[in-house]
Design an enzyme around this catalytic site. Structure first.
Site, short mmCIF file in Angstrom:
data_model
loop_
_atom_site.label_atom_id
_atom_site.label_comp_id
_atom_site.label_asym_id
_atom_site.label_seq_id
_atom_site.Cartn_x
_atom_site.Cartn_y
_atom_site.Cartn_z
N HIS A 54 41.91 13.10 34.48
CA HIS A 54 42.46 12.34 35.40
C HIS A 54 41.87 12.46 36.81
O HIS A 54 41.35 11.34 37.59
CB HIS A 54 43.97 12.30 35.53
CG HIS A 54 44.72 11.28 36.30
ND1 HIS A 54 44.37 9.86 36.00
CD2 HIS A 54 45.23 11.18 37.68
CE1 HIS A 54 44.97 9.23 37.02
NE2 HIS A 54 45.59 9.86 37.97
N MET A 80 44.50 2.13 29.37
CA MET A 80 46.05 1.99 29.10
C MET A 80 46.63 1.01 29.79
O MET A 80 48.05 1.26 30.09
CB MET A 80 46.58 3.52 29.66
CG MET A 80 45.60 4.57 29.11
SD MET A 80 46.27 6.18 29.62
CE MET A 80 44.86 7.55 28.80
N SER A 81 46.11 0.12 30.57
CA SER A 81 46.83 -0.87 31.07
C SER A 81 46.57 -2.53 30.78
O SER A 81 45.69 -2.60 29.63
CB SER A 81 46.77 -0.74 32.57
OG SER A 81 45.45 -0.83 33.12
N TYR A 127 52.97 4.02 29.48
CA TYR A 127 53.15 5.55 29.09
C TYR A 127 53.96 6.19 30.16
O TYR A 127 54.47 7.44 30.05
CB TYR A 127 51.90 6.29 29.03
CG TYR A 127 51.23 6.10 30.37
CD1 TYR A 127 51.30 7.17 31.50
CD2 TYR A 127 49.96 5.40 30.50
CE1 TYR A 127 50.52 7.07 32.70
CE2 TYR A 127 49.32 5.55 31.79
CZ TYR A 127 49.64 6.33 32.77
OH TYR A 127 48.86 6.15 33.92
N GLU A 128 54.66 5.37 31.24
CA GLU A 128 55.41 6.34 32.34
C GLU A 128 56.75 6.07 31.83
O GLU A 128 57.61 6.65 32.43
CB GLU A 128 55.22 5.66 33.62
CG GLU A 128 53.93 5.71 34.42
CD GLU A 128 53.56 5.26 35.65
OE1 GLU A 128 54.30 5.28 36.58
OE2 GLU A 128 52.85 3.97 35.38
N SER A 180 43.68 2.80 38.86
CA SER A 180 43.46 4.18 39.11
C SER A 180 42.35 4.48 40.06
O SER A 180 41.30 3.90 39.56
CB SER A 180 43.48 5.00 37.92
OG SER A 180 44.63 4.82 37.22
N ALA A 214 40.85 1.32 35.57
CA ALA A 214 39.84 2.48 35.40
C ALA A 214 39.87 2.65 33.67
O ALA A 214 40.96 2.32 33.13
CB ALA A 214 40.37 3.84 35.75
N HIS A 269 47.86 6.18 42.55
CA HIS A 269 48.77 4.91 42.61
C HIS A 269 49.53 4.86 43.63
O HIS A 269 50.51 5.62 43.90
CB HIS A 269 49.46 4.35 41.50
CG HIS A 269 48.37 4.06 40.29
ND1 HIS A 269 48.10 2.76 39.89
CD2 HIS A 269 47.75 4.78 39.29
CE1 HIS A 269 47.22 2.77 38.80
NE2 HIS A 269 47.04 4.10 38.48
N HIS A 317 52.66 1.93 34.25
CA HIS A 317 52.20 1.88 32.68
C HIS A 317 53.39 2.07 31.89
O HIS A 317 54.27 2.65 32.17
CB HIS A 317 51.24 2.80 32.84
CG HIS A 317 50.22 2.92 33.64
ND1 HIS A 317 50.04 3.28 34.90
CD2 HIS A 317 48.88 2.57 33.81
CE1 HIS A 317 49.16 3.24 35.76
NE2 HIS A 317 48.31 2.62 34.93
N ASN A 367 34.44 7.15 33.19
CA ASN A 367 34.04 8.14 32.08
C ASN A 367 33.43 7.84 30.92
O ASN A 367 33.97 6.60 30.63
CB ASN A 367 35.13 9.44 31.82
CG ASN A 367 36.41 8.52 31.41
OD1 ASN A 367 37.02 7.84 32.06
ND2 ASN A 367 36.49 8.74 30.04
N1 HPA Z 1 40.57 6.32 27.90
C1 HPA Z 1 41.64 5.73 28.29
N2 HPA Z 1 42.04 5.25 29.36
C2 HPA Z 1 41.29 5.48 30.49
C3 HPA Z 1 40.00 6.47 30.34
C4 HPA Z 1 39.59 6.83 28.93
O1 HPA Z 1 38.73 7.50 28.66
N3 HPA Z 1 39.24 6.56 31.52
C5 HPA Z 1 40.15 5.81 32.35
N4 HPA Z 1 41.22 5.33 31.68
#
Ligand code: HPA
Length: 278
Positions: free
Chosen positions: A253, A215-216, A86-87, A31, A114, A62, A84, A239
């Site tokens: 996001h 998440m990947s 989750y998609e 991401s 990310a 993406h 992903h 973050n």
């Molecule tokens: N949590 C999960 N996945 C992420 C985060 C997060 O804080 N930031 C970027 N991808």
């Protein structure tokens, strides 16, 4: 959704019909990190929709294409945008590209993502070299290697003791030192998402030994290691995980994409430096 060997071979045939070089290194861009593909020379791009069996990225930030060309004199095949779990894709679909890389003869994969910072020392904008992972999605029954095992690709019970290649990590530290790029290192915890973590979950992940969460990546890494490919992986800390209730700030996001873009030049330098030294 599962794949047969023929499905991978069909994808490989299409890719081979469009390129004249043999890619040796795979790159997966997470991401906000798609800009890294702009550094590739003599680039040929192939939209995922042209490749039989290839799942489409549905997430903002993406792109959905392979970019094949040269970087620092090495031939690379770059996945600009991933899919992903989750998609709604199956584990086989989210790792399809890695198997295709394997069948193309690629031996080394560099993955980026990310991630949220969990280690209290981490700040948004940091880069973390992944030295190990905790596969939380896998531990609750979603491991991409479940189901029939093709023994010609890899063993039924692959070891994960040396998952993130030691030599590639050492090289990365040398490059970071050379360019004076600050580099964190730690354990990536893989969750399914798409919801971000609650403060209690952030505290749990920290307690369990995660330094970053995302998440990947873990699924792709398992499939790559199963097939004996060497793995190097980076998290861009976009973050920091919020670990206290009633905090005003929220993870979103847009922030992930924005900080990702700021990290791209440093991450590009690191990856270029590693490729140079390979
Ligand atoms: N949590 C999960 N996945 C992420 C985060 C997060 O804080 N930031 C970027 N991808």
């Amino acid at each position: 959704m599962n794949y047969t060997r023929q499905d991978y071979e069909d994808a490989v045939s299409l890719i081979r019909s469009r390129i004249s070089i043999q890619p040796t290194i795979g790159l997966v861009l997470g991401s906000g990190l798609g800009g890294l593909a702009n550094a590739i020379d003599h680039a040929v791009s192939i939209p995922y929709e042209d490749i039989p069996g290839f799942p489409q990225s549905t997430v903002q930030g993406h792109h959905g294409r392979l970019v094949i060309g040269e970087l620092e004199g090495k031939t690379v095949l770059c996945q600009q945008g991933r899919t992903h779990f989750y998609e709604g894709y199956s584990m086989a679909q989210v790792t399809f590209a890695i198997r295709v890389m394997y069948f193309l003869g690629i031996e080394t994969v560099i993955l980026t993502n990310a991630a949220g910072g969990i280690n209290a020392e981490f700040r948004a904008g940091d880069i973390m070299l992944i030295n190990d992972h905790i596969n939380l999605i896998g531990m609750v029954g979603n491991n991409p290697l479940m189901g029939w095992n093709d023994d010609s690709i890899g063993p039924r019970f692959p070891s994960m003791t040396q998952t993130y290649d030691r030599r590639l990590r050492d090289l990365t530290h040398q490059v970071a030192q050379h360019y004076q790029i600050p580099l964190q290192e730690g354990v990536y915890m893989g969750l399914s998402g798409p919801s971000f973590e609650t403060p209690a979950e952030v505290r749990m992940i920290r307690m369990l030994g995660g330094d970053a969460v995302g998440m990947s990546t873990v699924n792709e890494v398992l499939v790559a290691r199963h097939a004996g490919m060497r793995v190097l992986a980076f998290s861009s800390i976009t973050n920091v995980g919020i670990d206290q209730l009633d905090t005003e700030t929220e993870t979103n996001h847009e922030e992930v994409l924005e900080v990702g873009r700021v990290i791209v030049p440093r991450l590009t330098m690191l990856i270029r430096g590693v490729l140079q030294r390979l």
